[in-house]
Design an enzyme around this catalytic site. Structure first.
Site, mmCIF file in Angstrom:
data_model
loop_
_atom_site.group_PDB
_atom_site.id
_atom_site.type_symbol
_atom_site.label_atom_id
_atom_site.label_comp_id
_atom_site.label_asym_id
_atom_site.label_seq_id
_atom_site.Cartn_x
_atom_site.Cartn_y
_atom_site.Cartn_z
ATOM 1 N N LYS A 102 65.948 48.255 44.001
ATOM 2 C CA LYS A 102 65.156 49.492 44.071
ATOM 3 C C LYS A 102 63.699 49.121 43.877
ATOM 4 O O LYS A 102 63.383 48.142 43.199
ATOM 5 C CB LYS A 102 65.582 50.443 42.953
ATOM 6 C CG LYS A 102 65.182 51.865 43.190
ATOM 7 C CD LYS A 102 66.123 52.469 44.196
ATOM 8 C CE LYS A 102 66.107 53.962 44.226
ATOM 9 N NZ LYS A 102 67.318 54.468 44.876
HETATM 10 N N1 GLU Z 1 67.427 55.762 48.271
HETATM 11 C C1 GLU Z 1 68.764 55.997 48.703
HETATM 12 C C2 GLU Z 1 69.738 55.822 47.554
HETATM 13 O O1 GLU Z 1 69.386 55.972 46.400
HETATM 14 C C3 GLU Z 1 69.119 55.200 49.956
HETATM 15 C C4 GLU Z 1 69.019 53.718 49.815
HETATM 16 C C5 GLU Z 1 69.196 52.960 51.125
HETATM 17 O O2 GLU Z 1 69.416 53.560 52.153
HETATM 18 O O3 GLU Z 1 69.076 51.721 51.065
HETATM 19 O O4 GLU Z 1 70.897 55.615 47.747
#
Ligand code: GLU
Length: 411
Positions: A102
């Site tokens: 993240k």
């Molecule tokens: N931000 C989204 C999540 O928390 C999507 C992450 C992604 O598509 O890599 O799952």
């Protein structure tokens, strides 16, 4: 309690059930790499602003690191660390070949112009371009970021490495993205909500739903559940909540938000209530689809809904989770409920790499299949081991990562 401590509590419950060794627990709890970078960018005024950017690469035992990029004033290392670990368990629960990561920048996107946001984003890519890429770590949208931001990331990355659309997902459809990705998180929330209702022996038609948050996830969830003939009785955004017992006209609300820069402020299709009141509404399904940490020890007792679906990441604190267990409230956990987004990200990445296009029908079909299978596995585990759906989802995810770690070896 900070965000990563909270998630470690959920991890530990699953690790105990799985009888994981202390060695494995340390391996799985420690992030592979955490970076903090300076993000300096010129503002439209000519002044230079300095922000702090983060990328936490939690675990890649099952594949390249994967996870969103958040632009929000409250982003800090602890929050990003906790969200990165959630991504590791999430990709494992739905069994897609990724690890978890993240990123984020501590800023309020509403205070920056589009050009300023572009410069900030490009500056962040300059700072981390050698830490991500199609086989290494693939960012995606999260709170405060959009398809447009992903386009800038791909473009800036290309200046270092050449054409590499698979270095980031959630891109605009006209710029190497895929139809079906944007709706996927909300659609996934809807799919698993319907599966849960069936498993609980409840009718779908007329089920009353309250949704907190009217961003990408909240809007698509509302639309999907409305189409499935559920009754969306309340919606909300930062401007507050809107309640209508015989059902909000979801299409009208979507239209209103589209015409008012994405906001519901001034919407007259429901009585005004506060976000606090929305969480305590008398309804069948409560769906927090905005910030984390909104259901706490302080307000969990007031919740009347017998079902909570975590469309946001970490909306229920561990203290609230205990209250819900005591009250027999069923909580469908984030790592399953909102996994549709990253699953469709995988489809985008696969198509980018194959230079091939599936079309939206295949995207939806595969998404429904993958989430349906993951839901069934979690449900079965929860029944056979007599644990909550959250512990079952963590057991499935953590167990898969632990297994890959053993198979791959660590030296
Ligand atoms: N931000 C989204 C999540 O928390 C999507 C992450 C992604 O598509 O890599 O799952």
């Amino acid at each position: 309690m900070n965000a990563s401590t909270a998630n470690q509590i959920y991890f530990r419950q699953a690790a105990d059930e799985l009888d994981l060794s202390d060695t494995m627990r340390s391996l799985l709890l420690t992030a592979k790499r955490e970076v903090q970078v300076q993000v300096a960018a010129e503002l439209d005024s000519g002044a230079v602003a300095t922000f702090i950017g983060y990328r936490v690469q939690h675990n890649d035992a099952r594949g390249p690191l994967k996870g969103g990029l958040r632009y929000h004033p409250e982003v800090d290392l602890d929050e990003v660390r906790s969200l990165a670990a959630l991504m590791t368990w999430k990709t494992a629960v739905v069994n897609i070949p990724y690890g978890g990561a993240k990123g984020g920048i501590a800023l309020d996107p509403a205070t920056l112009s589009t050009r300023e946001l572009e410069r900030v984003t490009r500056s962040f890519v300059d700072a981390i371009h050698d830490l991500f890429g199609p086989d290494v770590d693939i960012p995606a949208p999260d709170m405060g970021t959009s398809a447009e931001v992903m386009a800038w990331i791909m473009n800036q990355y290309g200046k270092y490495r050449g054409f590499a659309p698979a270095c980031v997902t959630g891109k605009p459809v006209e710029y190497h993205g895929i139809p079906g990705r944007e709706e996927a998180t909300g659609r996934g929330v809807g799919i698993v909500t319907l599966k849960l209702l069936s498993r609980l022996g409840r009718a779908i038609q007329g089920t009353t739903v309250a949704i907190q948050g009217f961003g990408n996830v909240g809007t698509h969830t509302a639309k999907f559940l409305r189409d499935a003939e559920c009754r969306v009785v309340a919606i909300s955004d930062a401007s507050g909540g809107y309640h209508r017992a015989d059902g909000i006209d979801v299409l009208e609300a979507l239209r209103y938000a589209r015409e008012h820069r994405g906001r519901l402020e001034g919407f007259v299709g429901g009585d005004r209530i506060s976000n606090v009141e929305l969480l305590a509404l008398d309804c069948d399904v409560l769906i927090p689809a905005a910030l984390g940490g909104v259901l706490t020890a302080a307000n969990a007792e007031a919740v009347q809904a017998p079902i909570i679906v975590e469309a946001a990441n970490s909306p229920v604190t561990p203290e609230a989770d205990i209250v819900f267990a005591q009250k027999n409230v069923t909580v469908l956990p984030d790592i399953l409920a909102n996994a549709g987004g990253v699953t469709a990200s995988w489809f985008e990445w696969v198509q980018n790499r194959q230079h091939y296009q599936w079309g939206v029908n295949r995207v939806r079909q595969e998404l429904d299949r993958i989430l349906g299978e993951a839901f069934e596995q979690v449900w079965q585990l929860s029944s056979s081991r007599q644990v909550s759906l959250r512990t079952a989802a963590y057991m499935l995810g953590v167990g898969r990562v632990a297994r890959a770690t053993v198979l791959g070896g660590i030296t």
